[in-house]
Design a protein around this motif. Structure first.
Motif, PDB file in Angstrom:
ATOM      1  N   THR A 271     -22.138  61.260  57.184  1.00 41.93           N
ATOM      2  CA  THR A 271     -21.093  60.313  56.839  1.00 41.93           C
ATOM      3  C   THR A 271     -19.846  60.637  57.656  1.00 41.93           C
ATOM      4  N   SER A 272     -18.820  59.820  57.503  1.00 43.41           N
ATOM      5  CA  SER A 272     -17.638  59.905  58.354  1.00 43.41           C
ATOM      6  C   SER A 272     -16.552  60.752  57.721  1.00 43.41           C
ATOM      7  N   ALA A 273     -16.154  61.821  58.399  1.00 46.42           N
ATOM      8  CA  ALA A 273     -15.038  62.634  57.923  1.00 46.42           C
ATOM      9  C   ALA A 273     -13.743  61.824  57.927  1.00 46.42           C
ATOM     10  N   ALA A 274     -13.552  60.993  58.943  1.00 45.14           N
ATOM     11  CA  ALA A 274     -12.334  60.180  59.009  1.00 45.14           C
ATOM     12  C   ALA A 274     -12.245  59.236  57.812  1.00 45.14           C
ATOM     13  N   TRP A 275     -13.374  58.635  57.423  1.00 45.96           N
ATOM     14  CA  TRP A 275     -13.384  57.726  56.263  1.00 45.96           C
ATOM     15  C   TRP A 275     -13.047  58.492  54.994  1.00 45.96           C
ATOM     16  N   LEU A 276     -13.625  59.669  54.826  1.00 46.75           N
ATOM     17  CA  LEU A 276     -13.361  60.477  53.640  1.00 46.75           C
ATOM     18  C   LEU A 276     -11.884  60.863  53.558  1.00 46.75           C
ATOM     19  N   ILE A 277     -11.319  61.257  54.685  1.00 43.97           N
ATOM     20  CA  ILE A 277      -9.912  61.657  54.706  1.00 43.97           C
ATOM     21  C   ILE A 277      -9.017  60.479  54.351  1.00 43.97           C
ATOM     22  N   ASP A 278      -9.254  59.359  54.987  1.00 45.48           N
ATOM     23  CA  ASP A 278      -8.430  58.178  54.750  1.00 45.48           C
ATOM     24  C   ASP A 278      -8.534  57.721  53.302  1.00 45.48           C
TER      25      ASP A 278
END
Length: 345
Positions: A271-278
């Protein structure tokens, strides 16, 4: 010399001593040392590094054609990565175009299995010439022996397990196609930028231009005047989880593919780390102060706004890691090598 001068984060305290290695022989001579290439994947503690530092400056590219429509290039570890990518495209070779604009040296790329926009160096590497500091031998490690994975390799894992670099990369050999058409486009954002479908092939020069534009829009092309590029690129890797992991319905999910066999691992997902952070509440530009913040262009990059120290970067990284863990129960792992410091509080 402060190591801030040798890293793209522009943080890091003093080095015990600094020397440059311009040949393989000089590179082999160093022991108990911190190796620095382009410095684009290092976060060095404010206390610095007490031992010797070796800056890798070896250069040279040896090329040989094959009977098939491919060529083999053996590249010294100190060569600049993006210069090599541009050189291969100018020579009518395909395979590295989607990896344009990545800072750093050639020798660092197999350690991290550097990748972007659906491509990894594992796709093109035939072998790596290393110096084994334990045995004192030079070894040629093929793709299978390198045990590539997502942003990792045998080279990286060995160093992490032993606490010291065992295999010093001397040169990397690539096998590239003689073609002005790219490898099939495998990344949706890149396909949209090129206005093509996934799987299509286009001129390699077009792919390079599109990738450089995309990276620049995210602050991922080095620019001394742009503090969004005072970073180590993506700070956290995309988490790889069991296939049955509980994720929000709208979280991006990507397949996990074995870079050697090309087979999909049905037991895992990425999965996307950027999505999780945002989605955990950390927007672009978020910071605990004005010294270190997330990039104003991209939530995956932690940046030095001009006066940051390593402690500021680490404090921000811990806050983001903890926030994602609280929101989703997922632990983010740092991508840069942390020298003399840790995310452990």
């Amino acid at each position: 010399m402060n190591l801030a001068e040798l890293t793209t984060f522009r943080v890091g305290g003093p080095a015990g001593s600094v020397a440059e290695a311009h040949t393989r022989e000089e590179l082999r001579a160093f022991s108990d040392v911190l190796f620095v290439g382009g410095g684009s994947n290092l976060l060095v503690a404010d206390e610095g590094f007490p031992g010797p530092v070796c800056v890798i400056r070896t250069s040279g590219v040896e090329e040989r054609p094959l009977r098939t429509e491919r060529r083999v290039l053996t590249v010294e570890a100190g060569e600049n990565w993006d210069d090599l990518v541009a050189r291969t495209l100018d020579a009518g070779l395909a395979g590295l175009e989607a990896l344009s604009g990545i800072p750093g040296s050639v020798g660092a790329t197999p350690v991290q299995n550097v990748g972007a926009y659906g491509a990894e160096v594992a796709d093109s590497i035939e072998s790596v010439l290393v110096f084994d500091r334990l045995s004192g031998d030079e070894l040629v490690l093929g793709r299978t022996e390198l045990e590539f994975g997502y942003r990792t390799s045998r080279l990286k894992r060995t160093a992490a397990n032993t606490g010291a670099v065992q295999f010093v990369v001397l040169a990397v050999t690539f096998r590239l196609a003689e073609s002005t058409l790219s490898a099939p486009i495998r990344y949706a954002q890149l396909a949209r930028a090129l206005e093509v479908d996934l799987g299509d092939r286009v001129e390699t020069a077009e792919v390079r231009r599109a990738v450089l534009d995309l990276r620049a829009s995210k602050g991922m092309v080095l620019d001394p005047a742009d503090h969004d590029t005072w970073s180590a690129g993506s700070f956290f890797t995309n988490p790889i989880l069991p296939a049955n992991a509980a994720l929000p319905a709208d979280a991006p999910v990507y397949p996990v593919v074995d870079p050697v066999t090309g087979a999909r691992d049905a037991t895992l997902l990425k999965t996307s780390a950027a999505w999780l952070i945002d989605n955990a509440g950390f927007s672009r530009g978020f910071g605990l102060d004005d010294r270190a913040t997330l990039s104003t262009k991209h939530t995956l990059a932690l940046t030095n706004r001009g006066g940051a120290q390593a402690a500021d970067i680490l404090a921000l990284a811990r806050r983001i890691r903890d926030g994602v863990r609280e929101a989703y129960g997922i632990d983010l792992e740092p991508e840069p090598n942390l020298i003399g410091c840790s995310l452990q509080a």
